[in-house]
Design a protein around this motif. Structure first.
Motif, PDB file in Angstrom:
ATOM      1  N   THR A  44       0.705  -1.202  -0.009  1.00  0.00           N
ATOM      2  CA  THR A  44      -0.009  -0.061   0.111  1.00  0.00           C
ATOM      3  C   THR A  44       0.900   1.221   0.004  1.00  0.00           C
ATOM      4  N   ILE A  45       2.118   1.203   1.090  1.00  0.00           N
ATOM      5  CA  ILE A  45       2.557   2.345   0.821  1.00  0.00           C
ATOM      6  C   ILE A  45       3.587   2.729  -0.499  1.00  0.00           C
ATOM      7  N   PHE A  46       3.979   1.317  -0.803  1.00  0.00           N
ATOM      8  CA  PHE A  46       4.724   1.663  -2.266  1.00  0.00           C
ATOM      9  C   PHE A  46       3.584   2.227  -3.252  1.00  0.00           C
ATOM     10  N   GLY A  47       2.372   1.744  -3.523  1.00  0.00           N
ATOM     11  CA  GLY A  47       1.556   2.364  -4.402  1.00  0.00           C
ATOM     12  C   GLY A  47       1.165   3.591  -4.197  1.00  0.00           C
ATOM     13  N   LEU A  48       0.855   4.273  -2.791  1.00  0.00           N
ATOM     14  CA  LEU A  48       0.887   5.521  -2.306  1.00  0.00           C
ATOM     15  C   LEU A  48       2.181   6.364  -2.939  1.00  0.00           C
ATOM     16  N   ARG A  49       3.154   5.947  -2.618  1.00  0.00           N
ATOM     17  CA  ARG A  49       4.421   6.923  -3.036  1.00  0.00           C
ATOM     18  C   ARG A  49       4.655   6.720  -4.413  1.00  0.00           C
ATOM     19  N   ILE A  50       4.256   5.869  -5.118  1.00  0.00           N
ATOM     20  CA  ILE A  50       4.346   5.954  -6.743  1.00  0.00           C
ATOM     21  C   ILE A  50       3.603   7.140  -7.161  1.00  0.00           C
ATOM     22  N   THR A  51       2.398   6.888  -6.671  1.00  0.00           N
ATOM     23  CA  THR A  51       1.424   8.063  -6.909  1.00  0.00           C
ATOM     24  C   THR A  51       1.881   9.495  -6.615  1.00  0.00           C
ATOM     25  N   ASP A  52       2.123   9.470  -5.418  1.00  0.00           N
ATOM     26  CA  ASP A  52       2.762  10.715  -4.909  1.00  0.00           C
ATOM     27  C   ASP A  52       3.928  11.229  -5.689  1.00  0.00           C
ATOM     28  N   MET A  53       4.903  10.559  -5.834  1.00  0.00           N
ATOM     29  CA  MET A  53       6.368  10.932  -6.470  1.00  0.00           C
ATOM     30  C   MET A  53       5.912  11.151  -8.234  1.00  0.00           C
ATOM     31  N   SER A  54       4.883  10.488  -8.685  1.00  0.00           N
ATOM     32  CA  SER A  54       4.538  10.614 -10.060  1.00  0.00           C
ATOM     33  C   SER A  54       3.989  11.839 -10.294  1.00  0.00           C
ATOM     34  N   LEU A  55       3.177  12.269  -9.179  1.00  0.00           N
ATOM     35  CA  LEU A  55       2.459  13.618  -9.376  1.00  0.00           C
ATOM     36  C   LEU A  55       3.209  14.798  -8.962  1.00  0.00           C
ATOM     37  N   ASP A  56       4.381  14.639  -8.364  1.00  0.00           N
ATOM     38  CA  ASP A  56       5.233  15.480  -8.006  1.00  0.00           C
ATOM     39  C   ASP A  56       6.159  15.774  -9.258  1.00  0.00           C
ATOM     40  N   THR A  57       6.550  14.762  -9.878  1.00  0.00           N
ATOM     41  CA  THR A  57       7.334  14.764 -10.971  1.00  0.00           C
ATOM     42  C   THR A  57       6.705  15.702 -12.206  1.00  0.00           C
ATOM     43  N   LEU A  58       5.307  15.380 -12.425  1.00  0.00           N
ATOM     44  CA  LEU A  58       4.471  15.836 -13.334  1.00  0.00           C
ATOM     45  C   LEU A  58       4.405  17.298 -12.876  1.00  0.00           C
ATOM     46  N   ARG A  59       4.078  17.822 -11.492  1.00  0.00           N
ATOM     47  CA  ARG A  59       3.888  19.041 -10.934  1.00  0.00           C
ATOM     48  C   ARG A  59       4.912  19.779 -11.374  1.00  0.00           C
ATOM     49  N   LEU A 110       7.187  19.561 -13.562  1.00  0.00           N
ATOM     50  CA  LEU A 110       7.479  19.871 -15.155  1.00  0.00           C
ATOM     51  C   LEU A 110       6.495  20.844 -15.438  1.00  0.00           C
ATOM     52  N   PHE A 111       5.311  20.643 -14.832  1.00  0.00           N
ATOM     53  CA  PHE A 111       4.508  21.906 -15.412  1.00  0.00           C
ATOM     54  C   PHE A 111       4.536  23.179 -14.706  1.00  0.00           C
ATOM     55  N   VAL A 112       5.368  23.215 -13.436  1.00  0.00           N
ATOM     56  CA  VAL A 112       5.624  24.382 -12.931  1.00  0.00           C
ATOM     57  C   VAL A 112       6.555  25.297 -13.836  1.00  0.00           C
ATOM     58  N   VAL A 113       7.720  24.493 -14.542  1.00  0.00           N
ATOM     59  CA  VAL A 113       8.657  25.074 -15.550  1.00  0.00           C
ATOM     60  C   VAL A 113       8.083  25.629 -16.710  1.00  0.00           C
ATOM     61  N   ARG A 114       6.827  24.894 -16.992  1.00  0.00           N
ATOM     62  CA  ARG A 114       5.883  25.461 -18.090  1.00  0.00           C
ATOM     63  C   ARG A 114       5.051  26.515 -17.788  1.00  0.00           C
ATOM     64  N   GLY A 115       5.009  26.968 -16.558  1.00  0.00           N
ATOM     65  CA  GLY A 115       4.052  27.913 -16.204  1.00  0.00           C
ATOM     66  C   GLY A 115       2.533  27.459 -16.120  1.00  0.00           C
ATOM     67  N   ARG A 116       2.129  26.237 -16.085  1.00  0.00           N
ATOM     68  CA  ARG A 116       0.957  25.921 -15.940  1.00  0.00           C
ATOM     69  C   ARG A 116       0.262  25.810 -14.656  1.00  0.00           C
ATOM     70  N   ARG A 117      -0.076  27.234 -14.282  1.00  0.00           N
ATOM     71  CA  ARG A 117      -0.800  27.245 -12.844  1.00  0.00           C
ATOM     72  C   ARG A 117      -1.782  26.323 -12.414  1.00  0.00           C
ATOM     73  N   THR A 118      -2.745  26.408 -13.086  1.00  0.00           N
ATOM     74  CA  THR A 118      -4.022  25.529 -12.686  1.00  0.00           C
ATOM     75  C   THR A 118      -3.920  23.996 -12.468  1.00  0.00           C
ATOM     76  N   ALA A 155       4.072  14.806 -23.549  1.00  0.00           N
ATOM     77  CA  ALA A 155       4.876  15.894 -24.609  1.00  0.00           C
ATOM     78  C   ALA A 155       4.022  17.321 -24.443  1.00  0.00           C
ATOM     79  N   VAL A 156       4.085  17.801 -23.417  1.00  0.00           N
ATOM     80  CA  VAL A 156       3.365  19.174 -23.199  1.00  0.00           C
ATOM     81  C   VAL A 156       4.513  20.204 -23.362  1.00  0.00           C
ATOM     82  N   GLY A 157       4.305  21.162 -24.205  1.00  0.00           N
ATOM     83  CA  GLY A 157       5.129  22.345 -24.498  1.00  0.00           C
ATOM     84  C   GLY A 157       5.899  22.527 -25.760  1.00  0.00           C
ATOM     85  N   HIS A 158       6.688  23.336 -25.712  1.00  0.00           N
ATOM     86  CA  HIS A 158       7.371  23.940 -26.763  1.00  0.00           C
ATOM     87  C   HIS A 158       9.083  23.383 -26.981  1.00  0.00           C
ATOM     88  N   ILE A 159       9.731  23.231 -27.972  1.00  0.00           N
ATOM     89  CA  ILE A 159      11.002  22.787 -28.374  1.00  0.00           C
ATOM     90  C   ILE A 159      11.341  23.565 -29.373  1.00  0.00           C
TER      91      ILE A 159
END
Length: 176
Positions: free
Chosen positions: A16-31, A33-41, A93-97
């Motif tokens: 259960t902890i393993f699954g919760l941490r996978i979810t937590d850290m996946s959300l953190d990583t995505l968050r 990356l979206f911070v860098v792209r300025g996507r506030r909402t 693949a959100v954003g521009h290159i």
């Protein structure tokens, strides 16, 4: 001494902890990356969900420190969640290159092929190690990177390509 290894409840708790941490850290990583792209909402929503999952996970671990499997599940979930978050973000693949393409002798054809593919291209004459080259700057959506690379490869297999993430600020041609 190692009787906890035989307990299904101990393994279920660790899983259960393993699954919760996978979810937590996946959300953190995505968050992040979206911070860098300025996507506030999106950042707000991901941060809210991530912190709720984190509180649940850390509370569960701290409530049963006698079970080393909990700590193992926590650490393994952290590491796995980072990798999974990167994988998901790569697929989104959100954003521009901004591609920089150095070509020798194929500049006009390559610029035309990229423009025909729908990409904005700026041509800059330059001097490279072995003489005159053309530097092409192309604006590409991250989700279109493979297509743009294919166009470059088909037109000039010797072209040198670099890329960097960018945030469009104003004006110019940005395919959206």
């Amino acid at each position: 001494m190692f009787s906890f290894l035989l307990s299904p409840a101990a393994w279920l708790g660790a899983l259960t902890i393993f699954g919760l941490r996978i979810t937590d850290m996946s959300l953190d990583t995505l968050r992040m990356l979206f911070v860098v792209r300025g996507r506030r909402t999106i950042v707000w929503f991901l941060g809210f969900c991530q912190s709720a999952v984190y509180v649940i996970a850390i509370t569960k671990v701290l409530s049963d420190l006698a079970n080393p499997l909990m700590v193992l599940g926590y650490a393994a979930g952290f590491a796995t969640g980072n990798v999974l978050g990167m994988f998901v973000e790569e697929r989104l693949a959100v954003g521009h290159i901004q591609l920089q393409i150095v070509t020798k002798g194929h500049g006009a054809a390559l610029a035309k092929a990229l423009r025909d593919g729908g990409y904005g291209v700026t041509e800059i004459p330059a001097r490279g190690k072995d003489g005159t080259v053309l530097l092409l700057n192309a604006s590409v959506l991250r989700k279109d990177l493979a297509h743009a690379r294919q166009i470059v490869h088909e037109t000039d297999q010797e072209a040198f390509i670099t890329s960097e993430d960018v945030r469009p600020i104003r004006k110019g041609f940005w395919r959206a």
